[in-house]
Structures are given as C-alpha cells and as structure tokens.
Write an enzyme that holds these catalytic residues in place. Structure first.
Site, short mmCIF file in Angstrom:
data_model
loop_
_atom_site.label_atom_id
_atom_site.label_comp_id
_atom_site.label_asym_id
_atom_site.label_seq_id
_atom_site.Cartn_x
_atom_site.Cartn_y
_atom_site.Cartn_z
N ARG A 103 1.08 -1.29 0.01
CA ARG A 103 -0.02 0.23 0.07
C ARG A 103 1.21 1.54 -0.32
NH1 ARG A 103 -4.58 0.07 4.66
NH2 ARG A 103 -2.27 0.05 5.95
N THR A 107 -1.16 7.61 -0.30
CA THR A 107 -2.94 7.10 -0.36
C THR A 107 -3.09 5.98 -0.36
OG1 THR A 107 -1.49 6.11 -2.30
CG2 THR A 107 -2.46 8.59 -2.83
N ASP A 201 0.74 -4.00 12.30
CA ASP A 201 1.27 -4.25 11.12
C ASP A 201 1.77 -5.75 11.15
OD1 ASP A 201 3.13 -4.64 8.85
OD2 ASP A 201 2.68 -2.33 8.79
N ASP A 204 5.08 -6.72 9.31
CA ASP A 204 5.94 -6.52 10.20
C ASP A 204 5.92 -7.07 11.74
OD1 ASP A 204 7.36 -4.18 8.47
OD2 ASP A 204 6.03 -2.98 10.13
C1 PRP Z 1 -1.29 -4.93 5.00
C2 PRP Z 1 -1.70 -6.68 4.71
C3 PRP Z 1 -2.52 -6.03 3.64
C4 PRP Z 1 -3.22 -4.48 3.46
C5 PRP Z 1 -4.43 -4.86 3.40
O1 PRP Z 1 -0.02 -5.09 3.35
O2 PRP Z 1 -0.98 -7.67 5.16
O3 PRP Z 1 -2.66 -6.61 2.41
O4 PRP Z 1 -1.88 -4.09 4.08
O5 PRP Z 1 -4.61 -3.24 3.60
P1 PRP Z 1 -5.73 -2.86 2.64
O6 PRP Z 1 -7.05 -3.48 2.92
O7 PRP Z 1 -5.93 -1.17 2.75
O8 PRP Z 1 -5.70 -2.91 1.01
P2 PRP Z 1 1.37 -3.39 3.56
O9 PRP Z 1 0.94 -3.05 2.61
O10 PRP Z 1 1.46 -3.13 4.69
O11 PRP Z 1 2.58 -4.70 3.12
P3 PRP Z 1 3.22 -6.34 3.63
O12 PRP Z 1 2.47 -7.03 3.78
O13 PRP Z 1 3.72 -6.40 2.54
O14 PRP Z 1 3.40 -5.37 5.31
N1 URA Z 2 -2.61 -3.86 7.19
C1 URA Z 2 -1.70 -4.38 8.17
O1 URA Z 2 -0.29 -5.46 8.22
N2 URA Z 2 -2.40 -4.00 9.47
C2 URA Z 2 -3.99 -2.68 9.72
O2 URA Z 2 -3.85 -3.00 11.01
C3 URA Z 2 -3.81 -3.12 8.04
C4 URA Z 2 -3.05 -3.25 6.96
#
Ligand code: PRP
Ligand code: URA
Length: 210
Positions: A103, A107, A201, A204
């Site tokens: 993400r 945005t 997160d 993470d």
């Molecule tokens: C997180 C999570 C989803 C997304 C959800 O990923 O694992 O993929 O956010 O958010 P949304 O419903 O608003 O799209 P992130 O972008 O943090 O990436 P990561 O898995 O690499 O940490």
């Molecule tokens: N992605 C995450 O990992 N945690 C949240 O709370 C939202 C998006």
C-alpha cells in the site's frame, strides 16, 4: 454476501494472543499459521469429494477423496505468506501462486509489484490469503488480478484473520458474491489505515521488521 466469521474458541483464543503487543515474531508467525489452518479447514468444508475404492486390511470399501478439485493458495505478499505453511500441511497438493502488493503509505492505494500463478490457475479453487482486510484495496486488486487470469469469482475464497468494517463494505460492494472468511470484524480503521483494535502491522510482526 457470504461472510463467515469464525467464532470457534480455539480461533478466538489464538487471535487474542496475536493481538497482544507482547507476542514476539516467532510466536506471531506460529499463531498466524495455526489460525490459517483452522480457517482453511472451515473454508474447505464445501469442496467437492468423489468416491474411491480403498482396500483396508479387512475388506474393500468406498472412501471419499478430495482429488477431483484442485486448489491453489494465493498469498498476498508479504503478510499473506504467513498463512501458507499451516494450510499447506493440511492440503499438501495445493499449488501456490504469489501476488506482491504493497500500500502506498500516503494514498493507501495498493501497488502490484509481482504476480506469478500456477499455469492452470483458472481450473482451480483459490484460497486468497491475507491476514488483514483494512480498506479492502489490496483484496479488491488481488481479486481483479485473479479474474483477469480467467478465475471465476465463485471459485475464490478470501481468508483473512482480522477485517475492518470499511474493508468488508468495500470488498462486498466490489464483489457481492465473494466468499469471505475472517476471525474478527473489528471496530474501525484509524486515519493511517490501521485496523483498530487490530494487531498492528501484520507483515512487520511476522517478519520481525518492526
Ligand atoms: C497489509 C496487509 C494487506 C494490506 C491491507 O499489507 O497485509 O495486504 O495491508 O490493507 P488494505 O485492505 O487497506 O489494502 P502492507 O501494505 O502493509 O504490506 P506488507 O504485507 O508487505 O507488510
Ligand atoms: N495492514 C496491517 O498489517 N495492519 C493493519 O491494521 C492494516 C493494514
């Protein structure tokens, strides 16, 4: 829209441990994997089975096999990867596709950076995996990527651990017939797009990149 909130005590107990800020990466990873396996068990409930003849030490009988419908697990990178190992242990014949998505932090719009799928994807039942359904943007984009590759929406099940009401609404509006499995629909999204109370997160915490 078929949304299944899995309220089994074992799942709820493990979700509470997952939410706890004191839970370290190793335990967090194990819990994500275990909960994903329970969810897959439930999501697999209506997969088709066919009869096979099996010879026991005593006689020959008819058993059931799931061999007739092929399954693909599609984790949304990164965090969805944490859900694969538990499900793989239950269903070792499943093929695994990967969709890389992050993400934009300002945005919150998802950006696809990688997509590699089994060649026979369109013939498979798909479990799309991501622990978090926040705004729903990532799930909507991932489902579009699958449908663009010929997958029928009716063959996709989205498995997430924690969902925000906003994400459920957006995903439902985009794909009213999609089957969603979650362990919790939380209270709300905060101004940074994090689920509250949530678990932080997920990527993470799984990979120790806090
Ligand atoms: C997180 C999570 C989803 C997304 C959800 O990923 O694992 O993929 O956010 O958010 P949304 O419903 O608003 O799209 P992130 O972008 O943090 O990436 P990561 O898995 O690499 O940490
Ligand atoms: N992605 C995450 O990992 N945690 C949240 O709370 C939202 C998006």
């Amino acid at each position: 829209m078929p949304i299944h909130v899995l309220d089994h005590p074992l799942i709820q107990h493990k979700i509470t441990l997952l939410r706890d800020e004191r839970t370290g990466s190793k335990d967090f990873r194990d819990l994500v994997s275990e909960i994903a396996a329970f969810m897959a068990y439930e999501a697999a409930r209506d997969l088709p089975v066919e009869d096979v003849t099996v010879k026991t030490p005593l006689t020959t009988t008819i058993g059931k096999t799931m061999g007739c419908k092929k399954l693909a697990l599609v984790p949304i990178l990164r965090a969805g990867l944490g859900m694969v190992s538990g499900i793989e242990q239950l269903i070792p014949t499943a093929k695994i596709g990967h969709i890389g998505m992050y993400r934009n932090e300002k945005t919150l719009v998802p950006v696809v950076y990688f997509c590699k799928m089994p060649t026979d994807l369109a013939e498979r039942e798909i479990f799309l995996l991501d622990p978090m359904l926040a705004t729903g943007g990532s799930a909507v984009a991932a489902i579009k990527a699958l449908c663009d590759r010929g997958v029928l929406l009716s063959n996709i099940k989205f498995l997430c651990l924690v969902a925000a009401p906003e994400g459920v609404k957006n995903l439902t509006e985009a794909y009213p017939d999609l089957c969603i499995y979650t362990a919790s629909i939380d209270d709300h999204l905060n101004e940074n797009g994090y689920i509250v109370p949530g678990l932080g997160d997920a990527g993470d915490r799984i990979f120790g990149t806090l």
